[in-house]
Design a protein around this motif. Structure first.
Motif, PDB file in Angstrom:
ATOM      1  N   VAL A  97     -46.998   3.396  -9.404  1.00 23.43           N
ATOM      2  CA  VAL A  97     -45.572   3.165  -9.656  1.00 23.43           C
ATOM      3  C   VAL A  97     -45.392   2.348 -10.929  1.00 23.43           C
ATOM      4  O   VAL A  97     -44.527   2.642 -11.765  1.00 23.43           O
ATOM      5  CB  VAL A  97     -44.917   2.459  -8.455  1.00 23.43           C
ATOM      6  N   SER A  98     -46.212   1.320 -11.100  1.00 19.53           N
ATOM      7  CA  SER A  98     -46.108   0.502 -12.305  1.00 19.53           C
ATOM      8  C   SER A  98     -46.504   1.278 -13.553  1.00 19.53           C
ATOM      9  O   SER A  98     -45.986   1.028 -14.635  1.00 19.53           O
ATOM     10  CB  SER A  98     -46.997  -0.744 -12.160  1.00 19.53           C
ATOM     11  N   ASP A  99     -47.429   2.246 -13.415  1.00 17.02           N
ATOM     12  CA  ASP A  99     -47.794   3.109 -14.552  1.00 17.02           C
ATOM     13  C   ASP A  99     -46.610   3.935 -15.023  1.00 17.02           C
ATOM     14  O   ASP A  99     -46.478   4.237 -16.212  1.00 17.02           O
ATOM     15  CB  ASP A  99     -48.904   4.099 -14.148  1.00 17.02           C
ATOM     16  N   THR A 100     -45.768   4.346 -14.089  1.00 12.28           N
ATOM     17  CA  THR A 100     -44.767   5.372 -14.382  1.00 12.28           C
ATOM     18  C   THR A 100     -43.326   4.880 -14.363  1.00 12.28           C
ATOM     19  O   THR A 100     -42.409   5.666 -14.627  1.00 12.28           O
ATOM     20  CB  THR A 100     -44.894   6.527 -13.371  1.00 12.28           C
ATOM     21  N   ASN A 129     -45.274 -17.021 -13.431  1.00  6.91           N
ATOM     22  CA  ASN A 129     -44.315 -16.226 -12.672  1.00  6.91           C
ATOM     23  C   ASN A 129     -45.023 -15.234 -11.758  1.00  6.91           C
ATOM     24  O   ASN A 129     -44.645 -15.052 -10.595  1.00  6.91           O
ATOM     25  CB  ASN A 129     -43.374 -15.477 -13.619  1.00  6.91           C
ATOM     26  N   TYR A 130     -46.070 -14.577 -12.285  1.00  4.25           N
ATOM     27  CA  TYR A 130     -46.815 -13.628 -11.451  1.00  4.25           C
ATOM     28  C   TYR A 130     -47.382 -14.338 -10.220  1.00  4.25           C
ATOM     29  O   TYR A 130     -47.250 -13.866  -9.089  1.00  4.25           O
ATOM     30  CB  TYR A 130     -47.961 -12.981 -12.235  1.00  4.25           C
ATOM     31  N   THR A 131     -48.026 -15.479 -10.456  1.00  7.05           N
ATOM     32  CA  THR A 131     -48.635 -16.216  -9.348  1.00  7.05           C
ATOM     33  C   THR A 131     -47.581 -16.652  -8.333  1.00  7.05           C
ATOM     34  O   THR A 131     -47.813 -16.616  -7.117  1.00  7.05           O
ATOM     35  CB  THR A 131     -49.403 -17.437  -9.875  1.00  7.05           C
ATOM     36  N   GLY A 132     -46.410 -17.052  -8.824  1.00  6.72           N
ATOM     37  CA  GLY A 132     -45.344 -17.461  -7.913  1.00  6.72           C
ATOM     38  C   GLY A 132     -44.870 -16.331  -7.026  1.00  6.72           C
ATOM     39  O   GLY A 132     -44.713 -16.495  -5.811  1.00  6.72           O
ATOM     40  N   TYR A 133     -44.637 -15.168  -7.628  1.00  8.67           N
ATOM     41  CA  TYR A 133     -44.199 -14.016  -6.823  1.00  8.67           C
ATOM     42  C   TYR A 133     -45.323 -13.538  -5.909  1.00  8.67           C
ATOM     43  O   TYR A 133     -45.065 -13.073  -4.786  1.00  8.67           O
ATOM     44  CB  TYR A 133     -43.723 -12.886  -7.731  1.00  8.67           C
ATOM     45  N   LEU A 157     -45.424  -7.277 -10.385  1.00 10.32           N
ATOM     46  CA  LEU A 157     -46.072  -6.230 -11.173  1.00 10.32           C
ATOM     47  C   LEU A 157     -45.453  -6.101 -12.562  1.00 10.32           C
ATOM     48  O   LEU A 157     -46.145  -5.733 -13.513  1.00 10.32           O
ATOM     49  CB  LEU A 157     -46.019  -4.899 -10.431  1.00 10.32           C
ATOM     50  N   GLU A 158     -44.172  -6.410 -12.702  1.00  5.54           N
ATOM     51  CA  GLU A 158     -43.592  -6.466 -14.036  1.00  5.54           C
ATOM     52  C   GLU A 158     -44.290  -7.539 -14.865  1.00  5.54           C
ATOM     53  O   GLU A 158     -44.570  -7.353 -16.048  1.00  5.54           O
ATOM     54  CB  GLU A 158     -42.093  -6.764 -13.950  1.00  5.54           C
ATOM     55  N   GLU A 159     -44.569  -8.675 -14.240  1.00  4.53           N
ATOM     56  CA  GLU A 159     -45.250  -9.760 -14.946  1.00  4.53           C
ATOM     57  C   GLU A 159     -46.683  -9.380 -15.301  1.00  4.53           C
ATOM     58  O   GLU A 159     -47.222  -9.818 -16.322  1.00  4.53           O
ATOM     59  CB  GLU A 159     -45.242 -11.036 -14.088  1.00  4.53           C
ATOM     60  N   ALA A 160     -47.329  -8.543 -14.471  1.00  6.12           N
ATOM     61  CA  ALA A 160     -48.706  -8.124 -14.750  1.00  6.12           C
ATOM     62  C   ALA A 160     -48.772  -7.144 -15.917  1.00  6.12           C
ATOM     63  O   ALA A 160     -49.823  -6.967 -16.532  1.00  6.12           O
ATOM     64  CB  ALA A 160     -49.331  -7.496 -13.506  1.00  6.12           C
ATOM     65  N   GLY A 161     -47.678  -6.488 -16.205  1.00  7.98           N
ATOM     66  CA  GLY A 161     -47.627  -5.596 -17.357  1.00  7.98           C
ATOM     67  C   GLY A 161     -48.579  -4.419 -17.238  1.00  7.98           C
ATOM     68  O   GLY A 161     -48.620  -3.731 -16.232  1.00  7.98           O
ATOM     69  N   HIS A 192     -51.641  -4.389 -16.832  1.00  9.90           N
ATOM     70  CA  HIS A 192     -52.749  -4.631 -15.905  1.00  9.90           C
ATOM     71  C   HIS A 192     -52.271  -4.515 -14.463  1.00  9.90           C
ATOM     72  O   HIS A 192     -52.566  -5.364 -13.617  1.00  9.90           O
ATOM     73  CB  HIS A 192     -53.368  -6.005 -16.162  1.00  9.90           C
ATOM     74  N   ALA A 193     -51.544  -3.443 -14.171  1.00 15.77           N
ATOM     75  CA  ALA A 193     -50.932  -3.287 -12.855  1.00 15.77           C
ATOM     76  C   ALA A 193     -51.971  -3.152 -11.749  1.00 15.77           C
ATOM     77  O   ALA A 193     -51.756  -3.611 -10.626  1.00 15.77           O
ATOM     78  CB  ALA A 193     -50.009  -2.071 -12.850  1.00 15.77           C
ATOM     79  N   GLY A 194     -53.112  -2.500 -12.043  1.00 17.94           N
ATOM     80  CA  GLY A 194     -54.145  -2.366 -11.030  1.00 17.94           C
ATOM     81  C   GLY A 194     -54.684  -3.718 -10.598  1.00 17.94           C
ATOM     82  O   GLY A 194     -54.845  -4.000  -9.410  1.00 17.94           O
ATOM     83  N   THR A 195     -54.949  -4.581 -11.587  1.00 20.69           N
ATOM     84  CA  THR A 195     -55.438  -5.922 -11.281  1.00 20.69           C
ATOM     85  C   THR A 195     -54.365  -6.741 -10.578  1.00 20.69           C
ATOM     86  O   THR A 195     -54.641  -7.439  -9.592  1.00 20.69           O
ATOM     87  CB  THR A 195     -55.880  -6.632 -12.574  1.00 20.69           C
ATOM     88  N   GLY A 196     -53.115  -6.651 -11.061  1.00 21.71           N
ATOM     89  CA  GLY A 196     -52.030  -7.381 -10.419  1.00 21.71           C
ATOM     90  C   GLY A 196     -51.819  -6.942  -8.988  1.00 21.71           C
ATOM     91  O   GLY A 196     -51.628  -7.757  -8.087  1.00 21.71           O
ATOM     92  N   SER A 197     -51.866  -5.639  -8.752  1.00 17.84           N
ATOM     93  CA  SER A 197     -51.726  -5.110  -7.402  1.00 17.84           C
ATOM     94  C   SER A 197     -52.903  -5.515  -6.525  1.00 17.84           C
ATOM     95  O   SER A 197     -52.742  -5.767  -5.320  1.00 17.84           O
ATOM     96  CB  SER A 197     -51.602  -3.586  -7.462  1.00 17.84           C
ATOM     97  N   ALA A 198     -54.093  -5.599  -7.128  1.00 14.36           N
ATOM     98  CA  ALA A 198     -55.286  -5.967  -6.366  1.00 14.36           C
ATOM     99  C   ALA A 198     -55.188  -7.378  -5.816  1.00 14.36           C
ATOM    100  O   ALA A 198     -55.475  -7.635  -4.644  1.00 14.36           O
ATOM    101  CB  ALA A 198     -56.522  -5.837  -7.248  1.00 14.36           C
ATOM    102  N   PHE A 199     -54.786  -8.324  -6.657  1.00 10.13           N
ATOM    103  CA  PHE A 199     -54.647  -9.699  -6.184  1.00 10.13           C
ATOM    104  C   PHE A 199     -53.561  -9.792  -5.120  1.00 10.13           C
ATOM    105  O   PHE A 199     -53.705 -10.517  -4.133  1.00 10.13           O
ATOM    106  CB  PHE A 199     -54.325 -10.642  -7.348  1.00 10.13           C
ATOM    107  N   LEU A 200     -52.481  -9.057  -5.330  1.00 13.84           N
ATOM    108  CA  LEU A 200     -51.384  -9.052  -4.359  1.00 13.84           C
ATOM    109  C   LEU A 200     -51.880  -8.580  -2.996  1.00 13.84           C
ATOM    110  O   LEU A 200     -51.662  -9.230  -1.968  1.00 13.84           O
ATOM    111  CB  LEU A 200     -50.273  -8.131  -4.869  1.00 13.84           C
ATOM    112  N   GLY A 201     -52.583  -7.437  -2.998  1.00 10.12           N
ATOM    113  CA  GLY A 201     -53.057  -6.877  -1.738  1.00 10.12           C
ATOM    114  C   GLY A 201     -54.183  -7.660  -1.117  1.00 10.12           C
ATOM    115  O   GLY A 201     -54.244  -7.822   0.106  1.00 10.12           O
ATOM    116  N   CYS A 202     -55.086  -8.182  -1.953  1.00 10.05           N
ATOM    117  CA  CYS A 202     -56.224  -8.925  -1.418  1.00 10.05           C
ATOM    118  C   CYS A 202     -55.765 -10.180  -0.695  1.00 10.05           C
ATOM    119  O   CYS A 202     -56.120 -10.414   0.462  1.00 10.05           O
ATOM    120  CB  CYS A 202     -57.193  -9.278  -2.544  1.00 10.05           C
TER     121      CYS A 202
END
Length: 422
Positions: free
Chosen positions: A131-134, A222-226, A340-344, A346-356
């Motif tokens: 989703v973040s890619d597109t 901001n990413y870490t906060g969200y 994920l907007e903040e991750a720019g 690097h959405a895969g990495t941002g999503s990974a930390f979120l899910g992990c």
């Protein structure tokens, strides 16, 4: 069906309705793998000659696999693309589901559940990344809202379906159903999922680059906060999910069928609010919706703990369960979109930390709420209050509105802060 005409202005790549449906179903495998067998918890303990804590361990190992799998698959997909990890993970999940169905004891079941979670992590982490890619901005928020809606519909259906399957064919049939479902999704992905991350946007450079990207993403306040807002709220939800079979059946004295119905009705609350949040995306500030959700979550959790300490009255407890779950509909999709907007790029990495973090916290919560035994709701209430408050504190202290032109998009980054690492 999602609107297939959504074309994100910053990427120019189309997100088809078929792809969104596939991603939503892959994401829903996680909740289904958790909630389908919840009604069988008390009976499984006797069947496998183990304790309630032993059965909850099978949930914990699944969640650990789901969390750690995302931490590996997300950054990997930033380097090699989304499609290959999705196919590999989905196939592993299907195979592990078969092992769960034939497990002779709780030890084998717990191990197979870990593999099931590890494979299922691909669908969860890559759905958000795709989703973040597109998509960007309101389009991304709406698509993530759609994922959330379908994902939370799963818990509405799962306990009812699980109860019916268990009554007709036993708890092992649940895992056979999961195996068939995931295998069907694998075949669909083989023929229906195209690569969404172009070569020029991928990270190259191996582990060193991956670690650098992780530092860039986590270094964004901001990413870490969200991230923490979302994950602590999810941990509060999971305190309810893991304890509710025992609270509603053992303490309130209701049957498996009534538990399934109550669980489904409570999950319906988050579904309805998620639909509202998706409809408001781009019209109402995402931060405002998150704030409203947090206030309701904290108040509902505090009420639950108060009643748990005073005899666990059925009606007030059930009302507050519904209020707590409903509040999360304003938090989950919006916090994910902003993170994920903040991750720019690097959405895969941002999503990974979120899910992990989401599922590692959930894995820790499951056995903790069971420490007080099967006849008290107090540990559940304490956990729900603690995590709701931590979610609110994270939001208030770490996140800031990003400067942007006036309007409803003002709480979204004007541009992705993190750039590809060469």
């Amino acid at each position: 069906m999602p609107d297939s005409s959504l074309i994100p202005p910053s990427t120019g790549r189309r997100t088809s309705g078929q792809l969104i449906l596939l991603l939503a179903l892959l994401t829903a495998v996680g909740p289904l793998s958790i909630d389908l067998y919840l009604p069988a918890f008390p009976g499984m303990a006797g069947d496998l000659d183990t304790t309630a804590a032993g059965i909850q361990l099978t949930m914990t190992t699944f969640l650990v696999g789901l969390g750690l799998g995302q931490l590996f698959i997300g950054p990997l997909s930033d380097g090699i693309g989304r499609r290959k990890p999705m196919l590999a993970g989905t196939f592993v999940c299907a195979a592990a589901s078969v092992i769960c169905a034939v497990a002779p004891n709780v030890e084998v079941l717990a191990s197979a559940r870990f593999l099931q979670g590890l494979g299922g992590a691909a669908g969860v982490v890559l759905a958000r990344a795709i989703v973040s890619d597109t998509a960007r901005g309101a389009a991304a928020a709406k698509l993530l809202g759609i994922l959330t809606i379908i994902c939370v519909v799963a818990p509405v259906i799962a306990p009812l379906a699980g109860g019916a399957i268990i009554a007709a064919a036993g708890w092992r049939a649940v895992f056979w159903v999961l195996a068939v479902l995931v295998l069907a999704l694998f075949v669909w992905a083989v023929f229906g999922a195209q690569e969404t991350l172009p070569m020029e946007e991928r990270n190259h450079g191996g582990i060193k680059t991956t670690l650098h990207v992780a530092g860039v993403v986590l270094g964004n306040r901001n990413y870490t906060g969200y991230l923490l807002t979302f994950c602590f709220a999810f941990a509060g939800l999971f305190a309810y999910i893991s304890a509710s079979p025992f609270v509603i059946q053992n303490i309130m004295g209701l049957s498996e069928t009534r538990f399934s119905l109550i669980f489904a009705m409570n999950a319906l609350c988050i579904t309805i609010v998620s639909v509202i949040a998706a409809a408001l995306a781009g019209k109402v500030s995402y931060r405002r919706m998150i704030a409203i959700g947090l206030v309701v979550a904290i108040l509902a959790a505090a009420g639950l703990l108060t009643f748990a300490l005073n005899g666990t009255p059925m009606v007030p407890m059930l009302v507050l369960f519904a209020a707590f779950q409903g509040s999360l509909g304003f938090i989950f999709g919006n916090a994910t979109a902003l993170a994920l907007e903040e991750a720019g790029h690097h959405a895969g990495t941002g999503s990974a930390f979120l899910g992990c973090l989401q599922y590692v916290l959930a894995a820790a919560v499951a056995p903790i709420v069971g420490l007080g035994g099967e006849d008290t709701a107090v540990p559940m209430g304490i956990a729900m209050v603690a995590f709701a408050v931590l979610s609110g504190v994270s939001y208030l202290t770490l996140t800031r509105k990003t400067a942007a032109p006036a309007g409803t998009e003002a709480d979204l980054p004007a541009q992705a802060p993190a750039q590809p690492v060469s």
